[in-house]
Design a protein around this motif. Sequence first.
Motif, PDB file in Angstrom:
ATOM      1  N   ILE A  48       2.644  92.051  -5.465  1.00  0.00           N
ATOM      2  CA  ILE A  48       1.644  91.637  -6.439  1.00  0.00           C
ATOM      3  C   ILE A  48       1.374  92.801  -7.384  1.00  0.00           C
ATOM      4  CG2 ILE A  48      -0.727  90.865  -6.782  1.00  0.00           C
ATOM      5  CD1 ILE A  48      -0.592  89.607  -3.992  1.00  0.00           C
ATOM      6  N   ILE A  67      -7.997  90.113  -2.814  1.00  0.00           N
ATOM      7  CA  ILE A  67      -6.699  89.602  -2.366  1.00  0.00           C
ATOM      8  C   ILE A  67      -6.413  90.073  -0.949  1.00  0.00           C
ATOM      9  CG2 ILE A  67      -4.204  89.636  -2.767  1.00  0.00           C
ATOM     10  CD1 ILE A  67      -4.816  90.031  -5.755  1.00  0.00           C
ATOM     11  N   THR A  71      -5.779  87.608   2.519  1.00  0.00           N
ATOM     12  CA  THR A  71      -4.371  87.282   2.731  1.00  0.00           C
ATOM     13  C   THR A  71      -4.033  87.119   4.210  1.00  0.00           C
ATOM     14  OG1 THR A  71      -2.084  87.905   2.234  1.00  0.00           O
ATOM     15  CG2 THR A  71      -3.595  89.686   2.809  1.00  0.00           C
ATOM     16  N   TYR A 129     -10.338  86.717  -6.267  1.00  0.00           N
ATOM     17  CA  TYR A 129      -9.645  85.734  -5.423  1.00  0.00           C
ATOM     18  C   TYR A 129     -10.565  85.234  -4.316  1.00  0.00           C
ATOM     19  CZ  TYR A 129      -5.214  85.993  -7.731  1.00  0.00           C
ATOM     20  OH  TYR A 129      -4.231  85.861  -8.676  1.00  0.00           O
ATOM     21  N   ASP A 132      -6.675  82.315   0.065  1.00  0.00           N
ATOM     22  CA  ASP A 132      -5.597  83.062   0.701  1.00  0.00           C
ATOM     23  C   ASP A 132      -4.361  83.006  -0.201  1.00  0.00           C
ATOM     24  OD1 ASP A 132      -3.568  84.073   2.323  1.00  0.00           O
ATOM     25  OD2 ASP A 132      -4.087  82.844   4.057  1.00  0.00           O
ATOM     26  N   ILE A 133      -3.787  84.148  -0.509  1.00  0.00           N
ATOM     27  CA  ILE A 133      -2.625  84.204  -1.394  1.00  0.00           C
ATOM     28  C   ILE A 133      -1.448  83.422  -0.811  1.00  0.00           C
ATOM     29  CG2 ILE A 133      -1.397  86.258  -0.561  1.00  0.00           C
ATOM     30  CD1 ILE A 133      -2.447  85.581  -4.198  1.00  0.00           C
ATOM     31  N   LEU A 136      -1.002  80.082  -2.452  1.00  0.00           N
ATOM     32  CA  LEU A 136      -0.310  80.160  -3.733  1.00  0.00           C
ATOM     33  C   LEU A 136       1.177  80.395  -3.518  1.00  0.00           C
ATOM     34  CD1 LEU A 136      -0.424  80.267  -6.826  1.00  0.00           C
ATOM     35  CD2 LEU A 136      -0.986  82.696  -6.647  1.00  0.00           C
ATOM     36  N   TRP A 221      -6.071  78.192  -9.476  1.00  0.00           N
ATOM     37  CA  TRP A 221      -5.528  79.527  -9.236  1.00  0.00           C
ATOM     38  C   TRP A 221      -5.647  80.431 -10.464  1.00  0.00           C
ATOM     39  CZ3 TRP A 221      -4.938  81.436  -4.647  1.00  0.00           C
ATOM     40  CH2 TRP A 221      -4.719  80.581  -3.566  1.00  0.00           C
ATOM     41  N   ALA A 241      -9.085  81.246  -7.510  1.00  0.00           N
ATOM     42  CA  ALA A 241      -9.071  82.548  -8.179  1.00  0.00           C
ATOM     43  C   ALA A 241      -9.850  82.409  -9.483  1.00  0.00           C
ATOM     44  CB  ALA A 241      -7.646  83.013  -8.447  1.00  0.00           C
TER      45      ALA A 241
END
Length: 281
Positions: A48, A67, A71, A129, A132-133, A136, A221, A241
């Motif tokens: 990222i 983030i 995560t 954010y 949870d990434i 995405l 997002w 996000a």
Amino acid sequence: MLKSDYLSSIWICFIKEEIFLIEIMSEGTDLNGNGQNGFNSNAKSFKIFIGYDSREDVAYEVCRYSILKRTSIPIEIFPIKQCELRQKGIYWRERGNLESTEFSFSRFLTPYLANYHGWAMFVDCDFLYLGDIKELFDLIDDKYAIMCVHHDYTPKEATKMDGAIQTVYPRKNWSSMVLYNCGHPKNLVLTPEVVNKETGAFLHRFQWLEDNEIGDLPFVWNFLVGHNAVVVGDPGTYPKAIHYTLGGPWFEKWKDCQFGDLWLNELKEYKKSVEKVDEVK
């Protein structure tokens, strides 16, 4: 590399320990000369890249923290700092009057900085954010060269953030959060030479790509404060996000903006996490 390759890593065991999360999962965040294109990196982590502006250091730190905090997959976060890119001879174009941030154009170096390998994300620093990434990441489709939110956005304000000029152009805000298929043949065109000379229209409108090579992502997002709306009772509209595109509460003028309280609460948590790390050290 298959997406499933990212899901097995001993780093996941550190998720519940906040101090170790900050210390371990952020390794490799400095630009150096050891990687092929300047960064050292763990091949199994999702990369990222966050745009960094020296005027908004706290925004970067809170974005990064938000983030890391949520995560459930191993990630690495790299700040795109213009000063470091210049020192390494990667970025040399003069800053134009309409560039509202230090990463207005350097953001398009993301595939290059990721060594044109795997998928990587770029995001502006003025994001918070809430999701949870991994959610995405699971939306990634290898048939696309990039994926982003296809906003239909025309700002009404003449200025944004700390008085920066607001510009209007097609695909406004599409480039503020992008998933890059870094090894896609079309993205190999994004060399330092191209990024340093091409126009804003070419870069921000993704003119090196065909329309069908640009995948769409749910607007949650890249939820634009003041533009997108939450529909009560519809979880599909709840932001994953938040993007403080006009200005965030780290600026005095925008301290009372919509969702500003969420960012300020995250700032408090971030500061406490730093204090815990300092105590351990």
